[in-house]
Design a protein around this motif. Structure first.
Motif, PDB file in Angstrom:
ATOM      1  N   VAL A  48       0.863  -1.185   0.000  1.00 50.76           N
ATOM      2  CA  VAL A  48       0.000   0.000   0.000  1.00 50.76           C
ATOM      3  C   VAL A  48       0.900   1.236   0.000  1.00 50.76           C
ATOM      4  N   VAL A  49       0.670   2.167  -0.928  1.00 51.21           N
ATOM      5  CA  VAL A  49       1.471   3.389  -1.025  1.00 51.21           C
ATOM      6  C   VAL A  49       0.530   4.587  -0.870  1.00 51.21           C
ATOM      7  N   LEU A  50       0.794   5.395   0.161  1.00 51.59           N
ATOM      8  CA  LEU A  50      -0.054   6.547   0.466  1.00 51.59           C
ATOM      9  C   LEU A  50       0.800   7.799   0.563  1.00 51.59           C
ATOM     10  N   VAL A  51       0.259   8.914   0.063  1.00 53.25           N
ATOM     11  CA  VAL A  51       0.877  10.224   0.289  1.00 53.25           C
ATOM     12  C   VAL A  51      -0.074  11.013   1.172  1.00 53.25           C
ATOM     13  N   MET A  52       0.443  11.480   2.325  1.00 50.08           N
ATOM     14  CA  MET A  52      -0.400  12.156   3.307  1.00 50.08           C
ATOM     15  C   MET A  52       0.295  13.399   3.814  1.00 50.08           C
ATOM     16  N   ASN A  53      -0.507  14.325   4.328  1.00 45.95           N
ATOM     17  CA  ASN A  53       0.100  15.540   4.880  1.00 45.95           C
ATOM     18  C   ASN A  53       0.132  15.470   6.408  1.00 45.95           C
ATOM     19  N   ARG A  54       0.576  16.546   7.006  1.00 46.50           N
ATOM     20  CA  ARG A  54       0.766  16.586   8.455  1.00 46.50           C
ATOM     21  C   ARG A  54      -0.543  16.370   9.213  1.00 46.50           C
ATOM     22  N   GLU A  55      -1.658  16.743   8.612  1.00 46.98           N
ATOM     23  CA  GLU A  55      -2.953  16.594   9.263  1.00 46.98           C
ATOM     24  C   GLU A  55      -3.519  15.187   9.131  1.00 46.98           C
ATOM     25  N   GLY A  56      -2.798  14.308   8.422  1.00 42.40           N
ATOM     26  CA  GLY A  56      -3.324  12.973   8.202  1.00 42.40           C
ATOM     27  C   GLY A  56      -4.330  12.916   7.085  1.00 42.40           C
ATOM     28  N   ARG A  57      -4.240  13.841   6.150  1.00 41.47           N
ATOM     29  CA  ARG A  57      -5.162  13.864   5.009  1.00 41.47           C
ATOM     30  C   ARG A  57      -4.569  13.050   3.861  1.00 41.47           C
ATOM     31  N   TYR A  58      -5.421  12.227   3.239  1.00 43.73           N
ATOM     32  CA  TYR A  58      -4.989  11.421   2.097  1.00 43.73           C
ATOM     33  C   TYR A  58      -4.863  12.321   0.867  1.00 43.73           C
ATOM     34  N   LEU A  59      -3.629  12.460   0.364  1.00 41.44           N
ATOM     35  CA  LEU A  59      -3.405  13.293  -0.818  1.00 41.44           C
ATOM     36  C   LEU A  59      -3.399  12.455  -2.092  1.00 41.44           C
ATOM     37  N   ARG A  60      -2.685  11.351  -2.082  1.00 43.21           N
ATOM     38  CA  ARG A  60      -2.647  10.443  -3.237  1.00 43.21           C
ATOM     39  C   ARG A  60      -2.554   9.012  -2.718  1.00 43.21           C
ATOM     40  N   ILE A  61      -3.112   8.087  -3.493  1.00 44.26           N
ATOM     41  CA  ILE A  61      -3.073   6.670  -3.137  1.00 44.26           C
ATOM     42  C   ILE A  61      -2.646   5.877  -4.357  1.00 44.26           C
ATOM     43  N   GLY A  62      -1.570   5.109  -4.208  1.00 47.05           N
ATOM     44  CA  GLY A  62      -1.103   4.293  -5.319  1.00 47.05           C
ATOM     45  C   GLY A  62      -2.066   3.149  -5.612  1.00 47.05           C
ATOM     46  N   ASP A  63      -2.197   2.844  -6.896  1.00 42.34           N
ATOM     47  CA  ASP A  63      -3.093   1.764  -7.323  1.00 42.34           C
ATOM     48  C   ASP A  63      -2.313   0.448  -7.307  1.00 42.34           C
ATOM     49  N   THR A  64      -1.816   0.082  -6.126  1.00 38.84           N
ATOM     50  CA  THR A  64      -0.945  -1.086  -6.024  1.00 38.84           C
ATOM     51  C   THR A  64      -1.577  -2.238  -5.250  1.00 38.84           C
ATOM     52  N   ALA A  65      -2.341  -1.942  -4.226  1.00 42.26           N
ATOM     53  CA  ALA A  65      -2.934  -3.011  -3.409  1.00 42.26           C
ATOM     54  C   ALA A  65      -4.304  -2.566  -2.919  1.00 42.26           C
ATOM     55  N   PRO A  66      -5.267  -2.412  -3.823  1.00 35.74           N
ATOM     56  CA  PRO A  66      -6.580  -1.891  -3.433  1.00 35.74           C
ATOM     57  C   PRO A  66      -7.288  -2.759  -2.397  1.00 35.74           C
ATOM     58  N   ASP A  67      -7.004  -4.077  -2.397  1.00 33.62           N
ATOM     59  CA  ASP A  67      -7.675  -4.965  -1.453  1.00 33.62           C
ATOM     60  C   ASP A  67      -7.161  -4.798  -0.024  1.00 33.62           C
ATOM     61  N   LEU A  68      -6.045  -4.050   0.160  1.00 34.77           N
ATOM     62  CA  LEU A  68      -5.480  -3.843   1.488  1.00 34.77           C
ATOM     63  C   LEU A  68      -5.793  -2.460   2.046  1.00 34.77           C
ATOM     64  N   LEU A  69      -6.600  -1.684   1.339  1.00 35.11           N
ATOM     65  CA  LEU A  69      -6.967  -0.359   1.815  1.00 35.11           C
ATOM     66  C   LEU A  69      -8.091  -0.452   2.838  1.00 35.11           C
ATOM     67  N   TYR A  70      -8.077   0.494   3.792  1.00 34.86           N
ATOM     68  CA  TYR A  70      -9.104   0.526   4.828  1.00 34.86           C
ATOM     69  C   TYR A  70     -10.478   0.783   4.204  1.00 34.86           C
ATOM     70  N   ARG A  71     -10.501   1.645   3.162  1.00 36.32           N
ATOM     71  CA  ARG A  71     -11.691   1.898   2.363  1.00 36.32           C
ATOM     72  C   ARG A  71     -11.248   2.079   0.914  1.00 36.32           C
ATOM     73  N   PRO A  72     -12.155   2.023  -0.050  1.00 37.14           N
ATOM     74  CA  PRO A  72     -11.771   2.289  -1.442  1.00 37.14           C
ATOM     75  C   PRO A  72     -11.086   3.647  -1.565  1.00 37.14           C
ATOM     76  N   SER A  73     -10.113   3.743  -2.471  1.00 41.24           N
ATOM     77  CA  SER A  73      -9.303   4.957  -2.584  1.00 41.24           C
ATOM     78  C   SER A  73     -10.145   6.197  -2.874  1.00 41.24           C
ATOM     79  N   LEU A  74     -11.216   6.071  -3.657  1.00 41.96           N
ATOM     80  CA  LEU A  74     -12.061   7.227  -3.965  1.00 41.96           C
ATOM     81  C   LEU A  74     -12.753   7.770  -2.708  1.00 41.96           C
ATOM     82  N   ASP A  75     -12.973   6.892  -1.751  1.00 38.45           N
ATOM     83  CA  ASP A  75     -13.600   7.333  -0.497  1.00 38.45           C
ATOM     84  C   ASP A  75     -12.591   7.956   0.459  1.00 38.45           C
TER      85      ASP A  75
END
Length: 294
Positions: A48-75
């Motif tokens: 799972v590859v995530l880009v996040m800021n200091r506030e813990g906001r999801y900025l970008r999500i890599g399309d590498t392991a969608p089945d391991l995400l807490y929720r779908p990337s669009l959400d």
């Protein structure tokens, strides 16, 4: 002041733009293979590859392991961790993200998350991208974690087993006082090397502690008395004698007597009796005769 020639000459300006376009196309041609290679490598990742800021906001999500995400990337894109997961879990992530930003170095962590009907363990590295954003690379280590927990449980069970064995060993070799001068050790079951050594240690420590004069070893309940066991009993008698006490061996069956006789060792000082009761009577009678007259 006169303007630069390129500023007032449209033909020169056009030529300059054409040269710049050519340069950019050349650079793009060089970068395209590298970009394609990076994209291929990225698609091959199972983390799972995530880009996040200091506030813990999801900025970008890599399309590498969608089945391991807490929720779908669009959400998740644009959402804060505290908006999509329990506060305790979000706080844990934020603490590590801020550590990475403050140190400007990689921070590693292990964590677990519920995904559908199973718990998944991750090992994550948090690496700063800028002063306000990080990239998280999270690898599924559930199998490794499960093996570690199985190993820990196995070690715990082994410790419990050793503790139970020690307790049973202690119970199977009791030293029972009959009087101030006489103690009895009834032996039951099989005498292997470990138990024989424990018998010897318990016997010698007990004799010295209570200052016993007579020790009765009762082997009525010992299933098999082979050469090794018989030799151990003789050695125990000699060791007890060095502490100033005498040994009475009771519960002697005919086969036990034959085994002792076959050793060919000096049995002087080792008194034998058929029953424990006979052994106690013998010990008490000898203590009475050995007492000094008033």
């Amino acid at each position: 002041m006169t303007e630069p020639e390129s500023a007032c000459d449209p033909i020169a300006e056009l030529a300059h733009l054409r040269r710049r376009v050519t340069e950019l196309e050349t650079e793009l041609a060089v970068l395209r293979p590298s970009e394609a290679e990076l994209r291929a490598m990225f698609r091959a990742m199972t983390d799972v590859v995530l880009v996040m800021n200091r506030e813990g906001r999801y900025l970008r999500i890599g399309d590498t392991a969608p089945d391991l995400l807490y929720r779908p990337s669009l959400d998740l894109i644009g959402q804060r961790m505290h908006d999509v997961m329990p506060a305790a879990a979000a706080d844990f992530f934020l603490d590590n993200i801020r550590q990475a930003l403050e140190r400007q170095s990689v921070v590693s962590m292990d964590y677990s998350m519920p995904l559908e009907d199973r718990e998944v363990w991750f090992s994550a590295n948090i690496s700063p991208l800028s002063s306000d954003s990080v990239v998280l690379v999270c690898r599924d280590v559930t199998e490794r974690k499960r093996n570690e927990m199985l190993l820990q449980e196995s070690l715990r069970q082994q410790e419990l087993l050793r503790a139970h064995e020690a307790a049973l060993l202690q119970l199977s070799t009791p030293l029972i006082p009959i009087s101030d001068a006489i103690v009895v050790m009834p032996l039951v079951g099989r005498l292997d090397q470990v138990r024989v050594e424990h018998v010897m240690q318990t016997l010698l420590e007990g004799v010295q502690r209570v200052r016993a004069q007579v020790v009765i070893l009762d082997v009525t309940g010992v299933a098999v008395v082979d050469d090794a066991v018989a030799d151990a009993l003789v050695r125990a008698a000699r060791a007890v004698g060095l502490l100033g006490a005498r040994v009475v061996l009771t519960g002697i069956r005919p086969e036990v007597a034959a085994t002792l006789a076959s050793l060919g060792t000096d049995l002087a000082g080792l008194v034998t009796r058929g029953t424990l009761q006979d052994g106690i009577h013998h010990a008490q009678a000898n203590l009475v005769r050995s007492r000094p007259r008033a």
